[in-house]
Enzyme design. Structure first.
Site, PDB file in Angstrom:
ATOM      1  N   GLY A  27       8.770  -3.971  10.198  1.00 48.45           N
ATOM      2  CA  GLY A  27       7.690  -3.168  10.749  1.00 48.45           C
ATOM      3  C   GLY A  27       8.144  -1.831  11.290  1.00 48.45           C
ATOM      4  N   GLU A  68      14.631  -7.153   9.138  1.00 47.21           N
ATOM      5  CA  GLU A  68      14.119  -7.102   7.767  1.00 47.21           C
ATOM      6  C   GLU A  68      13.570  -5.697   7.486  1.00 47.21           C
ATOM      7  OE1 GLU A  68      11.326 -10.313   7.240  1.00 47.21           O
ATOM      8  OE2 GLU A  68      12.577 -11.695   8.404  1.00 47.21           O
ATOM      9  N   GLY A  70      12.981  -3.853   4.932  1.00 46.05           N
ATOM     10  CA  GLY A  70      12.698  -3.569   3.523  1.00 46.05           C
ATOM     11  C   GLY A  70      11.952  -2.262   3.303  1.00 46.05           C
ATOM     12  N   ARG A 107      -2.610   0.531  -1.273  1.00 47.05           N
ATOM     13  CA  ARG A 107      -2.615   0.823   0.163  1.00 47.05           C
ATOM     14  C   ARG A 107      -3.751   1.750   0.610  1.00 47.05           C
ATOM     15  NH1 ARG A 107       1.168   3.357   2.379  1.00 47.05           N
ATOM     16  NH2 ARG A 107       1.417   2.135   4.293  1.00 47.05           N
ATOM     17  N   TYR A 111      -6.403  -0.164   3.286  1.00 45.72           N
ATOM     18  CA  TYR A 111      -6.508   0.154   4.721  1.00 45.72           C
ATOM     19  C   TYR A 111      -6.370   1.647   5.014  1.00 45.72           C
ATOM     20  CZ  TYR A 111      -1.591  -1.285   3.889  1.00 45.72           C
ATOM     21  OH  TYR A 111      -0.336  -1.485   3.359  1.00 45.72           O
ATOM     22  N   CYS A 143     -13.183   2.939 -12.007  1.00 40.93           N
ATOM     23  CA  CYS A 143     -14.654   2.962 -11.905  1.00 40.93           C
ATOM     24  C   CYS A 143     -15.108   2.053 -10.762  1.00 40.93           C
ATOM     25  CB  CYS A 143     -15.312   2.540 -13.219  1.00 40.93           C
ATOM     26  SG  CYS A 143     -15.013   3.677 -14.577  1.00 40.93           S
ATOM     27  N   GLU A 144     -14.421   2.154  -9.646  1.00 42.71           N
ATOM     28  CA  GLU A 144     -14.656   1.314  -8.467  1.00 42.71           C
ATOM     29  C   GLU A 144     -14.747   2.239  -7.257  1.00 42.71           C
ATOM     30  OE1 GLU A 144     -15.406  -1.390  -6.026  1.00 42.71           O
ATOM     31  OE2 GLU A 144     -14.725  -2.291  -7.908  1.00 42.71           O
ATOM     32  N   TYR A 181       5.334  -2.059  -0.930  1.00 40.72           N
ATOM     33  CA  TYR A 181       3.944  -2.535  -0.860  1.00 40.72           C
ATOM     34  C   TYR A 181       3.036  -1.766  -1.816  1.00 40.72           C
ATOM     35  CZ  TYR A 181       5.344  -5.271   3.150  1.00 40.72           C
ATOM     36  OH  TYR A 181       5.975  -6.179   3.970  1.00 40.72           O
TER      37      TYR A 181
END
Length: 231
Positions: A27, A68, A70, A107, A111, A143-144, A181
């Site tokens: 994080g 972690e 990453g 992403r 959010y 198309c969303e 991500y």
């Protein structure tokens, strides 16, 4: 916060004398954009080291600290390379449509994450990099309504204009900060779009294909024939 979490977690380690390591997870903030600050691991880690030393002094055993990191390591090590498929101007906005989108980087749609975007000439020539800029909204190919690459921060369904180099159909749009991500969190095969290929650049700048583009057959190969008489 990291220091307080470490201190609290060490009290649990004191309860069980069989504990040999404390994992504080990840994080750690990564500055993907110019106005974002990246976490200084040395700065936030120094007080935690002292807490571990104090624990060893009080309890007679040293714990191994695990983290972690990453995203911290790879977020800015990857970029999504796309091509501008269409450019549409309405009474309110100018839209740039890429040949990628939430199928590759979810992403922003999920959010309201902000990724830096750079427009480069489709010719690939440095002398064709223009100096003029324009305010645009960048969208994907699904198309969303949620396939929005330039949302307002934290508001995935709210359009926000971004000042980018003036683009034409066929130019490249590079989304940086896509190393974490993104590929692993993509909406795989949404609208039957295949997984994008992945290319690794080595330290000498040589390109190596590390994942092929998915074929149409690979998308539907797990589908089964419906038995006779079902319909």
């Amino acid at each position: 916060i990291w220091q307080s979490v470490a201190k609290k977690s060490l009290t649990f380690c004191a309860t069980w004398d069989t504990v040999t390591a404390l994992n504080l997870g990840g994080g750690y903030k990564v500055g993907r954009n110019p106005d974002e600050q990246t976490t200084d691991l040395g700065e936030i880690g120094a007080p935690v080291v002292e807490e571990f030393k104090q624990f060893a002094s009080e309890h007679g055993r040293e714990l191994k600290l695990e983290i972690e990191p990453g995203t911290y390591l790879v977020a800015n090590a990857g970029a999504l390379v796309t091509t501008i498929q269409d450019k549409v101007t309405t009474s309110d906005y100018t839209f740039l449509k890429m040949d990628a989108g939430m199928t590759d980087v979810l992403r922003p749609s999920l959010y309201g994450a902000i990724h830096p975007i750079t427009i480069l000439p489709g010719s690939g020539r440095t002398e064709d990099v223009g100096a003029s800029a324009e305010s645009v909204v960048v969208v994907g190919h699904c198309c969303e309504s949620g396939d929005l690459m330039t949302p307002k921060p934290g508001e995935p369904e709210a359009l926000e204009e971004r000042s980018l180099r003036a683009a034409e159909i066929g130019d490249y749009a590079i989304m940086d900060g896509s190393g974490a991500y993104c590929s692993g969190m993509s909406t795989k095969n949404y609208n039957s779009f295949p997984e994008a290929p992945e290319v690794l650049l080595d330290l000498e700048g040589n390109a190596h294909l590390i994942r092929k583009r998915q074929t149409l057959r690979q998308i539907y190969e797990n589908e089964c024939d419906v038995p006779d008489g079902v319909f």
